[in-house]
Design an enzyme around this catalytic site. Structure first.
Site: not given
Length: 256
Positions: A132-133, A214, A217, A240
């Site tokens: 995702c990062c 975010c 998280c 990240c």
């Protein structure tokens, strides 16, 4: 406090890529020099080439942004809009831009087709936070920073054990320089700066969020815990990826 002008060290000529030797020379040059003086000299003399601030507009971001804006409010400020930020962070960003007179905010977003293909449900953070990062932060930032020689970050050594040896200047795998003006600042230094300059705090800090990324998280930090313990809680993950050198041969890298 030492004055850079009194030191008989040649400035570093900007080249296509910096080396570890360049970073060492800069760290030696500015040893004992105040953060403000260091930034003033680096920016005024373009010692690191074309540079931008990379800011999350998180819990402590106002300090670095104020320091740089006091020297040159035209320095580009890159904000990664991942699509997963707290609404409070977006509002805080807009507040600081106006309050500090930042004149060159650049909002960077991940490519819509990449998100549609690799995170259609928007839930990749829940089972693959590294992936995702990568698609929401790492790749978009690499593209946004392609035209810059260096970035200014807000990282501090005290934030986590992975940062305890953080220098003021370092070189990433692409040969770009990273400037960490707050590397040796303590939490007390930051708090004092907020008070001295009457800087508005991020609204979520009062609720116990000490490191803000975010929303999915980020969690609250308990008293006595590492300030970054609220990031990716429950995962073996502390960064990240935008500030972590990547080993292309690492078998643990996510595959897309």
């Amino acid at each position: 406090m030492a004055d850079v002008a009194d030191r008989n060290i040649d400035r570093i000529d900007v080249a296509p890529a910096f080396t570890e030797r360049d970073a060492l020379r800069l760290n030696n040059l500015f040893r004992g020099v105040s953060t403000t003086e260091m930034l003033r000299t680096v920016l005024a003399e373009q010692m690191v080439g074309d540079v931008a601030i990379v800011s999350s507009f998180g819990a402590e971001s106002a300090v670095l942004l104020h320091l740089v804006a006091s020297v040159d409010p035209n320095v580009p400020v890159v904000f990664l809009d991942t699509g997963k930020h707290f609404p409070e962070t977006v509002a805080y960003r807009d507040t600081l831009v106006q309050r500090l007179g930042l004149k060159n905010l650049r909002i960077v977003e991940p490519e819509a087709d990449v998100i549609a293909k690799k995170d259609e449900t928007g839930l990749r953070w829940s089972y693959d936070p590294d992936g995702c990062c990568e698609i929401r932060k790492v790749i978009p930032l690499e593209k946004a920073m392609a035209g810059f020689d260096a970035s200014i970050t807000g990282r501090k050594a005290f934030q986590a054990s992975t940062r305890n040896a953080l220098p003021r200047f370092e070189v990433d795998k692409a040969g770009k320089l990273k400037v960490n003006p707050l590397a040796d600042w303590t939490k007390a230094d930051l708090d004092a700066y907020f008070v001295e300059h009457d800087l508005p705090p991020h609204p979520l800090v009062a609720e116990g969020y000490l490191s803000i990324g975010c929303a999915p998280c980020t969690s609250k930090v308990k008293p006595g815990e590492d300030p970054r313990s609220g990031r990716w809680a429950g995962w073996d993950k502390t960064e990240c990826g935008i500030h972590t050198p990547v080993d292309d041969n690492d078998p643990n890298l996510p595959v897309f």
